[in-house]
Design a protein around this motif. Structure first.
Motif, PDB file in Angstrom:
ATOM      1  N   VAL A  51       0.831  -1.198   0.000  1.00  0.00           N
ATOM      2  CA  VAL A  51       0.000   0.000   0.000  1.00  0.00           C
ATOM      3  C   VAL A  51       0.868   1.251   0.000  1.00  0.00           C
ATOM      4  CG1 VAL A  51      -1.820   1.273   1.195  1.00  0.00           C
ATOM      5  CG2 VAL A  51      -1.789  -1.235   1.277  1.00  0.00           C
ATOM      6  N   GLU A  52       0.478   2.195  -0.834  1.00  0.00           N
ATOM      7  CA  GLU A  52       1.108   3.511  -0.827  1.00  0.00           C
ATOM      8  C   GLU A  52       0.005   4.562  -0.760  1.00  0.00           C
ATOM      9  OE1 GLU A  52       3.956   6.430  -3.559  1.00  0.00           O
ATOM     10  OE2 GLU A  52       3.535   4.365  -4.198  1.00  0.00           O
ATOM     11  N   THR A  53       0.126   5.494   0.182  1.00  0.00           N
ATOM     12  CA  THR A  53      -0.827   6.593   0.272  1.00  0.00           C
ATOM     13  C   THR A  53      -0.220   7.819  -0.396  1.00  0.00           C
ATOM     14  OG1 THR A  53      -0.009   7.259   2.452  1.00  0.00           O
ATOM     15  CG2 THR A  53      -1.854   5.712   2.390  1.00  0.00           C
ATOM     16  N   VAL A  54      -1.012   8.462  -1.248  1.00  0.00           N
ATOM     17  CA  VAL A  54      -0.546   9.621  -2.009  1.00  0.00           C
ATOM     18  C   VAL A  54      -1.570  10.736  -1.860  1.00  0.00           C
ATOM     19  CG1 VAL A  54       0.029  10.527  -4.298  1.00  0.00           C
ATOM     20  CG2 VAL A  54       0.640   8.172  -3.698  1.00  0.00           C
ATOM     21  N   THR A  55      -1.092  11.955  -1.598  1.00  0.00           N
ATOM     22  CA  THR A  55      -1.948  13.134  -1.625  1.00  0.00           C
ATOM     23  C   THR A  55      -1.590  13.955  -2.850  1.00  0.00           C
ATOM     24  OG1 THR A  55      -2.134  13.215   0.792  1.00  0.00           O
ATOM     25  CG2 THR A  55      -2.665  15.228  -0.422  1.00  0.00           C
ATOM     26  N   ALA A  56      -2.535  14.106  -3.762  1.00  0.00           N
ATOM     27  CA  ALA A  56      -2.305  14.866  -4.993  1.00  0.00           C
ATOM     28  C   ALA A  56      -2.889  16.260  -4.845  1.00  0.00           C
ATOM     29  CB  ALA A  56      -2.940  14.150  -6.184  1.00  0.00           C
ATOM     30  N   ARG A  57      -2.093  17.258  -5.169  1.00  0.00           N
ATOM     31  CA  ARG A  57      -2.522  18.656  -5.046  1.00  0.00           C
ATOM     32  C   ARG A  57      -2.642  19.347  -6.394  1.00  0.00           C
ATOM     33  NH1 ARG A  57       0.765  17.513  -0.669  1.00  0.00           N
ATOM     34  NH2 ARG A  57      -0.233  17.870   1.361  1.00  0.00           N
ATOM     35  N   SER A  58      -2.527  18.604  -7.462  1.00  0.00           N
ATOM     36  CA  SER A  58      -2.658  19.180  -8.798  1.00  0.00           C
ATOM     37  C   SER A  58      -3.050  18.074  -9.761  1.00  0.00           C
ATOM     38  CB  SER A  58      -1.338  19.822  -9.245  1.00  0.00           C
ATOM     39  OG  SER A  58      -0.349  18.830  -9.450  1.00  0.00           O
ATOM     40  N   ASP A  59      -3.501  18.469 -10.948  1.00  0.00           N
ATOM     41  CA  ASP A  59      -3.816  17.480 -11.978  1.00  0.00           C
ATOM     42  C   ASP A  59      -2.578  16.674 -12.351  1.00  0.00           C
ATOM     43  OD1 ASP A  59      -6.478  18.166 -12.115  1.00  0.00           O
ATOM     44  OD2 ASP A  59      -6.230  19.543 -13.791  1.00  0.00           O
ATOM     45  N   ALA A  60      -1.412  17.339 -12.388  1.00  0.00           N
ATOM     46  CA  ALA A  60      -0.185  16.633 -12.751  1.00  0.00           C
ATOM     47  C   ALA A  60       0.125  15.529 -11.750  1.00  0.00           C
ATOM     48  CB  ALA A  60       0.981  17.615 -12.835  1.00  0.00           C
ATOM     49  N   GLU A  61      -0.130  15.784 -10.483  1.00  0.00           N
ATOM     50  CA  GLU A  61       0.139  14.759  -9.462  1.00  0.00           C
ATOM     51  C   GLU A  61      -0.873  13.622  -9.543  1.00  0.00           C
ATOM     52  OE1 GLU A  61       0.338  16.901  -5.795  1.00  0.00           O
ATOM     53  OE2 GLU A  61       2.398  17.569  -6.149  1.00  0.00           O
ATOM     54  N   ILE A  62      -2.120  13.929  -9.912  1.00  0.00           N
ATOM     55  CA  ILE A  62      -3.085  12.853 -10.169  1.00  0.00           C
ATOM     56  C   ILE A  62      -2.599  11.999 -11.333  1.00  0.00           C
ATOM     57  CG2 ILE A  62      -5.431  12.306 -10.913  1.00  0.00           C
ATOM     58  CD1 ILE A  62      -6.410  14.793  -9.526  1.00  0.00           C
ATOM     59  N   ASP A  63      -2.131  12.658 -12.385  1.00  0.00           N
ATOM     60  CA  ASP A  63      -1.672  11.941 -13.580  1.00  0.00           C
ATOM     61  C   ASP A  63      -0.509  11.013 -13.267  1.00  0.00           C
ATOM     62  OD1 ASP A  63      -3.612  13.289 -14.969  1.00  0.00           O
ATOM     63  OD2 ASP A  63      -2.236  14.753 -15.876  1.00  0.00           O
ATOM     64  N   GLU A  64       0.379  11.411 -12.344  1.00  0.00           N
ATOM     65  CA  GLU A  64       1.505  10.553 -11.969  1.00  0.00           C
ATOM     66  C   GLU A  64       1.011   9.249 -11.359  1.00  0.00           C
ATOM     67  OE1 GLU A  64       4.122  12.646  -9.400  1.00  0.00           O
ATOM     68  OE2 GLU A  64       4.671  14.159 -10.894  1.00  0.00           O
ATOM     69  N   VAL A  65      -0.077   9.325 -10.593  1.00  0.00           N
ATOM     70  CA  VAL A  65      -0.658   8.112 -10.010  1.00  0.00           C
ATOM     71  C   VAL A  65      -1.315   7.270 -11.095  1.00  0.00           C
ATOM     72  CG1 VAL A  65      -2.435   7.236  -8.449  1.00  0.00           C
ATOM     73  CG2 VAL A  65      -0.965   9.127  -7.725  1.00  0.00           C
ATOM     74  N   LEU A  66      -2.076   7.900 -11.966  1.00  0.00           N
ATOM     75  CA  LEU A  66      -2.811   7.161 -12.992  1.00  0.00           C
ATOM     76  C   LEU A  66      -1.887   6.478 -13.983  1.00  0.00           C
ATOM     77  CD1 LEU A  66      -5.756   9.624 -13.736  1.00  0.00           C
ATOM     78  CD2 LEU A  66      -5.593   7.820 -12.014  1.00  0.00           C
ATOM     79  N   ALA A  67      -0.685   6.996 -14.153  1.00  0.00           N
ATOM     80  CA  ALA A  67       0.275   6.387 -15.080  1.00  0.00           C
ATOM     81  C   ALA A  67       0.623   4.960 -14.675  1.00  0.00           C
ATOM     82  CB  ALA A  67       1.540   7.237 -15.158  1.00  0.00           C
ATOM     83  N   ARG A  68       0.437   4.642 -13.394  1.00  0.00           N
ATOM     84  CA  ARG A  68       0.740   3.286 -12.930  1.00  0.00           C
ATOM     85  C   ARG A  68      -0.268   2.266 -13.449  1.00  0.00           C
ATOM     86  NH1 ARG A  68       2.435   4.360  -6.578  1.00  0.00           N
ATOM     87  NH2 ARG A  68       3.062   6.535  -6.840  1.00  0.00           N
ATOM     88  N   LEU A  69      -1.387   2.758 -13.996  1.00  0.00           N
ATOM     89  CA  LEU A  69      -2.427   1.864 -14.518  1.00  0.00           C
ATOM     90  C   LEU A  69      -2.281   1.631 -16.013  1.00  0.00           C
ATOM     91  CD1 LEU A  69      -5.445   3.506 -12.639  1.00  0.00           C
ATOM     92  CD2 LEU A  69      -4.060   1.572 -11.878  1.00  0.00           C
ATOM     93  N   ASP A  70      -1.235   2.199 -16.619  1.00  0.00           N
ATOM     94  CA  ASP A  70      -1.022   2.052 -18.056  1.00  0.00           C
ATOM     95  C   ASP A  70      -0.696   0.606 -18.429  1.00  0.00           C
ATOM     96  OD1 ASP A  70      -1.368   4.757 -18.187  1.00  0.00           O
ATOM     97  OD2 ASP A  70       0.717   5.226 -18.726  1.00  0.00           O
ATOM     98  N   GLY A  71      -1.144   0.235 -19.614  1.00  0.00           N
ATOM     99  CA  GLY A  71      -0.801  -1.063 -20.160  1.00  0.00           C
ATOM    100  C   GLY A  71       0.509  -1.016 -20.920  1.00  0.00           C
ATOM    101  N   PRO A  72       0.919  -2.139 -21.494  1.00  0.00           N
ATOM    102  CA  PRO A  72       2.164  -2.172 -22.284  1.00  0.00           C
ATOM    103  C   PRO A  72       2.028  -1.322 -23.539  1.00  0.00           C
ATOM    104  CG  PRO A  72       0.938  -4.232 -22.507  1.00  0.00           C
ATOM    105  CD  PRO A  72       0.255  -3.453 -21.436  1.00  0.00           C
ATOM    106  N   PRO A  73       3.142  -0.922 -24.141  1.00  0.00           N
ATOM    107  CA  PRO A  73       3.087  -0.098 -25.359  1.00  0.00           C
ATOM    108  C   PRO A  73       2.292  -0.794 -26.462  1.00  0.00           C
ATOM    109  CG  PRO A  73       5.313  -0.148 -24.460  1.00  0.00           C
ATOM    110  CD  PRO A  73       4.528  -1.165 -23.690  1.00  0.00           C
ATOM    111  N   ARG A  74       1.521  -0.003 -27.199  1.00  0.00           N
ATOM    112  CA  ARG A  74       0.732  -0.506 -28.321  1.00  0.00           C
ATOM    113  C   ARG A  74       1.428  -0.172 -29.636  1.00  0.00           C
ATOM    114  NH1 ARG A  74      -5.237  -0.776 -27.784  1.00  0.00           N
ATOM    115  NH2 ARG A  74      -5.264   0.233 -29.843  1.00  0.00           N
ATOM    116  N   PRO A  75       1.185  -0.960 -30.666  1.00  0.00           N
ATOM    117  CA  PRO A  75       1.769  -0.647 -31.975  1.00  0.00           C
ATOM    118  C   PRO A  75       1.359   0.724 -32.512  1.00  0.00           C
ATOM    119  CG  PRO A  75       0.949  -2.899 -31.941  1.00  0.00           C
ATOM    120  CD  PRO A  75       0.485  -2.253 -30.680  1.00  0.00           C
ATOM    121  N   ASP A  76       0.142   1.183 -32.130  1.00  0.00           N
ATOM    122  CA  ASP A  76      -0.321   2.475 -32.625  1.00  0.00           C
ATOM    123  C   ASP A  76       0.158   3.644 -31.776  1.00  0.00           C
ATOM    124  OD1 ASP A  76      -1.903   2.169 -30.372  1.00  0.00           O
ATOM    125  OD2 ASP A  76      -3.775   1.858 -31.480  1.00  0.00           O
TER     126      ASP A  76
END
Length: 336
Positions: free
Chosen positions: A67-92
């Motif tokens: 478990v990691e607790t994160v407090t995001a204070r901007s959209d950029a900080e939210i995006d850093e968390v959401l990047a962990r949900l990315d899948g593998p690179p796609r051909p497109d």
């Protein structure tokens, strides 16, 4: 074993030199500046109880999750968390969520507007531009299946006093129950409303306002649902409700929406029109005529000035035409 990120939305006021303004993560960021709801009220976005967060983290850890607790204070900080949900690179070259991810996200929410802020960033991350639309994207969608979210309500009282979205969906509110749903539950897919202002709606929107005495302020606007015109802009309106779920189903004791269902692929819309009648003794009475329609999309065009509104609890003013459309099953929550 799952990696779980427990995300809390903070305020720019918490950061050195910051302020709790329309650019903060918890108030929806800069995405909504063009006439959309720009934020939740200050008390919702600046005071976040820590006890439920810590209790949920302890329950997750006891089950073996990292478990990691994160407090995001901007959209950029939210995006850093959401990047962990990315899948593998796609051909497109598109950024796409990983359907088999071992990382799970829990959002601690003091208001529906905070939950919406995170879902909006998910849409911004994974929605391809029209020119890069892939063949494997469903024809009735502009976004892929967004990763499921665990919802940790921070105010138990809202389940009975304000009926937040978690209460409407029957989601667990106890931190330990939320942890169980995230680790052992199923993803319940829900419809999402997108709009042409770049934002999203999870529950619904209510257009209209009242004066300081509680009397409704009348306004005019053209409201269309698919091919049905609820009002052409000549009627005086008290309110217009746009429902994905049922948070704005009633205006005082008047039923606006019938049975909005966030899983049916449709948006339900209602307008309340005051109608004056006379009794047999000549007395004037005003009643509200409610006109309803259901469809895939709705547009509202104010005729005079700006119309105040609430969208998932966030306040804004609508001064130009705005359209909402349904993305069936686009987002999801973890439920027991």
């Amino acid at each position: 074993m799952f990696d779980v990120v427990l995300l809390t939305l903070g305020s720019e006021r918490d950061a050195p030199g910051g302020g709790c303004g329309s650019g903060g993560a918890c108030c929806g960021g800069a995405d909504d500046r063009a006439g959309d709801a720009s934020g939740a009220k200050t008390e919702d976005r600046c005071e976040t109880p820590r006890v439920p967060v810590l209790a949920c983290a302890d329950a997750l850890t006891a089950r073996g999750a990292r478990v990691e607790t994160v407090t995001a204070r901007s959209d950029a900080e939210i995006d850093e968390v959401l990047a962990r949900l990315d899948g593998p690179p796609r051909p497109d070259g598109l950024t796409w969520p990983d359907p088999d991810s071992k990382t799970r996200l829990v959002v601690a929410t003091a208001s529906d507007a905070q939950l919406r802020a995170v879902v909006r960033r998910l849409v911004r991350r994974y929605a391809p531009s029209p020119s890069r639309r892939p063949d494997d994207l469903a024809g009735n969608r502009t976004v892929p299946d967004l990763p499921a979210i665990g919802v940790l309500p921070l105010d138990p009282a809202r389940s009975t006093t304000q009926r937040d979205l978690a209460a409407q969906l029957g989601l667990p509110r106890d931190p330990a129950a939320v942890a169980t749903a995230v680790l052992d539950g199923t993803a319940r897919r829900l419809d999402l409303l997108r709009n042409d202002g770049g934002s999203v709606t999870l529950d619904g929107a209510l257009l209209g306002a009242a004066d300081d005495s509680g009397r409704p302020l009348h306004w005019r606007g053209r409201v269309e649902v698919d091919d049905a015109v609820l009002t052409d802009g000549h009627d005086l309106l008290v309110a217009c409700a746009i429902g994905n779920a049922g948070g704005y189903a009633h205006l005082d004791d008047v039923a606006l929406l019938g049975t909005p269902d966030p899983t049916d692929g449709l948006v339900e819309v209602a307008v309340a029109v005051p109608v004056t009648t006379r009794s047999r003794w000549g007395r004037r009475r005003v009643r509200l005529e409610v006109r309803r329609a259901r469809g895939r999309a709705v547009s509202v065009l104010p005729r005079e000035g700006k119309v105040p509104f609430l969208d998932d609890g966030a306040e804004g003013e609508l001064g130009r035409k705005r359209s909402w459309w349904t993305e069936p099953g686009a987002w999801a929550v973890w439920t027991a």
